[in-house]
Enzyme design. Structure first.
Site, PDB file in Angstrom:
ATOM      1  N   GLU A  90      16.930  43.560  49.017  1.00  0.00           N
ATOM      2  CA  GLU A  90      17.838  42.959  49.992  1.00  0.00           C
ATOM      3  C   GLU A  90      17.216  42.733  51.363  1.00  0.00           C
ATOM      4  OE1 GLU A  90      20.693  46.027  49.171  1.00  0.00           O
ATOM      5  OE2 GLU A  90      22.177  44.561  48.547  1.00  0.00           O
ATOM      6  N   CYS A 103      16.661  42.250  59.063  1.00  0.00           N
ATOM      7  CA  CYS A 103      16.366  43.597  58.587  1.00  0.00           C
ATOM      8  C   CYS A 103      15.702  43.456  57.224  1.00  0.00           C
ATOM      9  CB  CYS A 103      17.670  44.387  58.495  1.00  0.00           C
ATOM     10  SG  CYS A 103      17.474  46.021  57.768  1.00  0.00           S
ATOM     11  N   CYS A 110      14.167  53.820  46.841  1.00  0.00           N
ATOM     12  CA  CYS A 110      13.615  54.714  47.866  1.00  0.00           C
ATOM     13  C   CYS A 110      13.602  56.138  47.327  1.00  0.00           C
ATOM     14  CB  CYS A 110      14.471  54.647  49.132  1.00  0.00           C
ATOM     15  SG  CYS A 110      13.834  55.687  50.476  1.00  0.00           S
ATOM     16  N   CYS A 114      17.772  60.837  51.240  1.00  0.00           N
ATOM     17  CA  CYS A 114      18.677  61.249  52.322  1.00  0.00           C
ATOM     18  C   CYS A 114      20.104  61.295  51.760  1.00  0.00           C
ATOM     19  CB  CYS A 114      18.590  60.293  53.504  1.00  0.00           C
ATOM     20  SG  CYS A 114      16.950  60.256  54.244  1.00  0.00           S
ATOM     21  N   CYS A 117      22.628  58.155  52.350  1.00  0.00           N
ATOM     22  CA  CYS A 117      22.140  56.767  52.312  1.00  0.00           C
ATOM     23  C   CYS A 117      22.188  56.195  50.900  1.00  0.00           C
ATOM     24  CB  CYS A 117      20.714  56.730  52.845  1.00  0.00           C
ATOM     25  SG  CYS A 117      20.015  55.075  52.870  1.00  0.00           S
ATOM     26  N   CYS A 331      23.799  49.486  58.001  1.00  0.00           N
ATOM     27  CA  CYS A 331      22.792  50.533  57.781  1.00  0.00           C
ATOM     28  C   CYS A 331      23.239  51.476  56.698  1.00  0.00           C
ATOM     29  CB  CYS A 331      22.617  51.384  59.024  1.00  0.00           C
ATOM     30  SG  CYS A 331      22.135  50.496  60.441  1.00  0.00           S
TER      31      CYS A 331
HETATM   32  N1  SAH Z   1      13.576  54.906  55.623  1.00  0.00           N
HETATM   33  C1  SAH Z   1      13.721  54.448  56.960  1.00  0.00           C
HETATM   34  C2  SAH Z   1      14.394  53.085  57.065  1.00  0.00           C
HETATM   35  C3  SAH Z   1      15.620  52.819  56.229  1.00  0.00           C
HETATM   36  S1  SAH Z   1      17.146  53.503  56.721  1.00  0.00           S
HETATM   37  C4  SAH Z   1      14.451  55.482  57.790  1.00  0.00           C
HETATM   38  O1  SAH Z   1      14.835  56.508  57.252  1.00  0.00           O
HETATM   39  O2  SAH Z   1      14.562  55.314  58.992  1.00  0.00           O
HETATM   40  C5  SAH Z   1      17.633  52.695  58.177  1.00  0.00           C
HETATM   41  C6  SAH Z   1      18.576  53.520  59.049  1.00  0.00           C
HETATM   42  O3  SAH Z   1      19.905  53.571  58.476  1.00  0.00           O
HETATM   43  C7  SAH Z   1      18.113  54.962  59.177  1.00  0.00           C
HETATM   44  O4  SAH Z   1      18.265  55.433  60.479  1.00  0.00           O
HETATM   45  C8  SAH Z   1      19.082  55.653  58.233  1.00  0.00           C
HETATM   46  O5  SAH Z   1      19.139  57.013  58.464  1.00  0.00           O
HETATM   47  C9  SAH Z   1      20.358  54.903  58.515  1.00  0.00           C
HETATM   48  N2  SAH Z   1      21.406  55.147  57.516  1.00  0.00           N
HETATM   49  C10 SAH Z   1      21.267  55.570  56.243  1.00  0.00           C
HETATM   50  N3  SAH Z   1      22.451  55.686  55.630  1.00  0.00           N
HETATM   51  C11 SAH Z   1      23.382  55.341  56.543  1.00  0.00           C
HETATM   52  C12 SAH Z   1      24.811  55.228  56.495  1.00  0.00           C
HETATM   53  N4  SAH Z   1      25.493  55.496  55.391  1.00  0.00           N
HETATM   54  N5  SAH Z   1      25.433  54.816  57.606  1.00  0.00           N
HETATM   55  C13 SAH Z   1      24.719  54.477  58.717  1.00  0.00           C
HETATM   56  N6  SAH Z   1      23.386  54.548  58.824  1.00  0.00           N
HETATM   57  C14 SAH Z   1      22.718  54.974  57.737  1.00  0.00           C
END
Ligand code: SAH
Length: 339
Positions: A90, A103, A110, A114, A117, A331
């Site tokens: 995406e 973006c 991945c 986390c 996410c 995000c």
């Molecule tokens: N792997 C990288 C980039 C991808 S995530 C990273 O961890 O930074 C991009 C951003 O979205 C990160 O700050 C991540 O923590 C955030 N993110 C992940 N899940 C989210 C959610 N459910 N709501 C809002 N932001 C989220």
């Protein structure tokens, strides 16, 4: 056959010179592709036939197919691209006050896991190549017929887990005559792979570095982000200091606001103490809903209190605008729901 989008202007110049063509031909070809949006070498009328044939025999100008295109109420557009090996990935176009921002994803799936996410719900199957990231930005510009002026590497995947291709991508989109994305308009977001932050510092590119921090203590951060067990907060902060010393670029700490988890007054104070004195600011991110998880976004009143706590402690803080959440383009919501 190689993709034309794997080339930087410099690498094309070198290749043409080595094959007895002129270096200015590289400028002409980049001008056709990136400024005139011409995707057929045969139509490049100021390039002599022999060179056009050389290009046709060696490079492909085909783009990944857009399989789904969804437009949100706020005009954010989410694209699902199909790559050559049928993998799906995406990209999102966001309309900001300062211009259009794309973006991009850096991996298919991945492995960072986390806990909040959606992107990590599917394990990584492979890295994206530099040209696949470049093609996404190019294809989005072509689709909207609007200029893309900034790029955030914040889609699916951990860019520092694919640093070599990501660096090549950054150099390609920053090429003059290419997509011409200014280096200060490129942001890389990482969950904190410490040795790679040192490596990135040595490159001294001038891009913006964003760190997904999300918690001020190891105890909490390790619960939210498994990477913290490998690279705890103290090591992360040291690497960030080094990045700043090397590049003089201000760091952003991203901090997701999760109701009852990391949004207390105590967390605000701990966060302030952690980053006080660093040349950094905090970007508070509203949590975007993901069906599989039970987290809730922080109440607005708690977000304001948290914001005020940081301000009072002298921390620079901003609140991230949420874009495209009605189409799961915000995000943390990116994942391919298509098989
Ligand atoms: N792997 C990288 C980039 C991808 S995530 C990273 O961890 O930074 C991009 C951003 O979205 C990160 O700050 C991540 O923590 C955030 N993110 C992940 N899940 C989210 C959610 N459910 N709501 C809002 N932001 C989220």
């Amino acid at each position: 056959m190689k993709s034309f989008f794997s080339l930087t202007l410099d690498s094309l110049e070198k290749e043409l010179l080595a094959n007895n063509y002129k270096s200015y031909n590289a400028n002409q070809i980049f001008d056709w592709v990136y400024r005139k949006n011409c995707l057929d070498f045969n139509l490049m009328t100021n390039i002599k036939k022999e060179l056009r044939e050389y290009l046709i025999n060696n490079y492909s100008l085909s783009l990944p197919k857009i399989v789904v295109r969804q437009e949100a109420k706020d005009k954010t557009i989410k694209y699902l691209f199909e790559l050559e090996d049928s993998k799906k990935v995406e990209g999102v176009l966001m309309r900001q006050s300062y211009g259009n921002s794309v973006c991009v994803s850096s991996e298919v799936g991945c492995n960072m896991g986390c806990s909040f996410c959606a992107s990590g719900l599917k394990k990584k199957t492979r890295n994206l190549l530099s040209e696949e990231m470049t093609m996404m930005v190019y294809a989005i510009g072509l689709d909207t017929k609007e200029r893309v002026s900034s790029v955030v590497i914040m889609g699916t995947g951990e860019p520092l887990d694919n640093l070599e291709e990501v660096l090549k991508f950054i150099r390609t989109i920053n090429s003059k005559i290419g997509l011409e994305i200014g280096i200060r308009h490129i942001t890389l977001s990482t969950c904190g792979i410490v040795p790679k932050i040192y490596e990135l510092s040595e490159e001294n590119l001038g891009i913006n570095l964003a760190i997904s921090l999300h918690a001020p203590t190891n105890e909490l951060r390790s619960k939210l982000m498994p990477i913290n067990k490998v690279y705890p907060i103290e090591e992360l902060i040291e690497s960030v200091k080094y990045y700043f010393e090397k590049t003089k670029r201000r760091i952003t700490f991203e901090y997701l606001m999760l109701d009852g988890i990391n949004d207390s007054y105590e967390c605000g104070i701990a966060l302030s103490n952690l980053i006080k004195g660093l040349n950094a600011y905090v970007n508070l991110i509203p949590y975007n809903h993901v069906d599989e998880f039970s987290y809730k976004k922080s109440k607005e009143s708690n977000v304001s209190k948290f914001y005020d706590t940081l301000k009072k402690c002298g921390i620079n803080v901003t609140l991230r605008k949420k874009l495209g959440d009605d189409i799961d383009a915000a995000c943390g919501q990116l994942r391919s729901k298509v098989k």
